[in-house]
Design an enzyme around this catalytic site. Structure first.
Site, short mmCIF file in Angstrom:
data_model
loop_
_atom_site.label_atom_id
_atom_site.label_comp_id
_atom_site.label_asym_id
_atom_site.label_seq_id
_atom_site.Cartn_x
_atom_site.Cartn_y
_atom_site.Cartn_z
N GLU A 203 84.55 -12.10 50.45
CA GLU A 203 84.85 -12.90 49.24
C GLU A 203 83.58 -13.33 48.51
OE1 GLU A 203 84.66 -14.06 52.18
OE2 GLU A 203 84.13 -16.18 52.21
N CYS B 43 84.79 -15.18 59.16
CA CYS B 43 83.81 -16.12 59.70
C CYS B 43 84.50 -17.17 60.57
CB CYS B 43 82.99 -16.72 58.56
SG CYS B 43 81.42 -17.42 59.12
N HIS C 210 81.24 -11.98 54.93
CA HIS C 210 82.07 -12.61 53.90
C HIS C 210 82.38 -11.66 52.74
CE1 HIS C 210 81.99 -16.83 55.25
NE2 HIS C 210 80.83 -16.51 55.77
#
Lengths: 230, 77
Positions: A195, A86, A193
């Site tokens: 994570e 990002c 994302h």
């Protein structure tokens, strides 16, 4: 120290990235402040998401001048593994580690949703066999619209540097590009994302396979027993 | 005074949204709206070739991303 998660003022996915790497994948990871040096024992770097320096001027433009970004460039030039997520992707583009730039979403809206993605045959780590044909990962950005001049876009496609594409393009990105790597195969940038997709309470567990693919060189050298999760 | 604007070849979603709003205001003939930014600063120098090269360095190195933006500047003494 194995994995360094960079921390700029305004980074806000740094703890999540550290958690995913350290607690879920079981690889030693630490956050490193942008004014500090990259520790010598660093084996991989994550440039996390967020709003470094408030996104002032352009996303990622000011982070390029942080002391750690010089270390990051040297690390990458020496073949070090780098993943920008990002805002981290935006920083890698501003720093010249990946081509192009990310501009305002075509729809002018901040897009925050679980995004379906197509996995491309990019290299031995990132391909439909290792990751699955499609993934669902959270996206959350206002400036994810990938732009680059046509001649470079052709080069990107000719060399299979796109490893993820949006299935329903949320931001107007050229060629539906969601994730891109360099030719050497050590610098990766992506808007989704991973994570945020590693725990059972997350909307998906697809981030695990992406992170495992990224960390494959670290993992294989150590025969780390991966969690069976995902 | 530095003017940074999106390259003509790069799509400008902000400009497109503003253009739509201008049309909503009744100005249907408006077209080609681009939204950029203005950056003003003091450089503590007269208008010399050295000052211009300093401004060029600032624009190329930080204020403008040549992948997506163009710039021009005016020196006001």
């Amino acid at each position: 120290m194995k994995v360094a998660v960079l921390q700029f003022p305004g980074s806000n996915c740094d703890w999540d990235a550290e958690h995913a790497v350290r607690d879920v994948l079981g690889i030693s990871a630490h956050r490193v402040w942008h004014k500090d040096s990259l520790p010598g024992e660093t084996e991989a770097v994550i440039v996390p998401g967020g709003f470094s320096f408030g996104d002032y001027l352009r996303c990622g433009a000011i982070a390029r001048f942080s002391p750690i970004t010089n270390d990051l460039k040297k690390f990458a030039e020496n073949g070090g593994q780098v993943l920008g997520i990002c805002n981290g992707f935006q920083i890698l583009c501003e720093a010249g580690l990946l081509p192009g730039a990310l501009i305002r979403n075509e729809c002018m809206e901040f897009r925050c949703l679980n995004q379906s993605l197509k996995v491309e045959q990019s290299n031995e780590r990132f391909n439909p066999t290792t990751l699955g044909a499609t993934l669902s990962l959270p996206i959350a950005h206002g400036e994810g619209n990938y732009r680059v001049k046509d001649s470079i876009l052709t080069e990107i496609e000719d060399h299979g540097l796109v490893f993820l594409r949006y299935l329903e393009n949320p931001n107007g990105s050229m060629n539906d590009i969601a994730g891109l790597r360099n030719r050497e195969g050590n610098v990766y940038g992506m808007m989704p994302h991973p994570e945020r997709a590693v725990e059972s309470y997350h909307p998906s567990l697809d981030g695990l396979s992406v992170l495992k693919a990224f960390f494959a060189p670290l993992l294989s050298s150590r025969a780390v027993e991966l969690s069976s999760k995902g | 005074m530095v003017f940074v604007s999106p390259k003509s070849t790069v799509l400008d979603p902000q400009g497109a949204a503003v253009e739509q709003a201008m049309k909503s205001l009744g100005h249907s003939s408006v077209k080609g709206v681009r939204v950029g930014k203005t950056i003003t600063f003091e450089i503590g120098d007269e208008d010399t070739p050295q000052a211009r090269s300093k401004i060029g360095e600032l624009c190329d190195g930080l204020l403008c991303n040549p992948v997506i933006e163009d710039y021009r500047y005016e020196i006001i003494e």
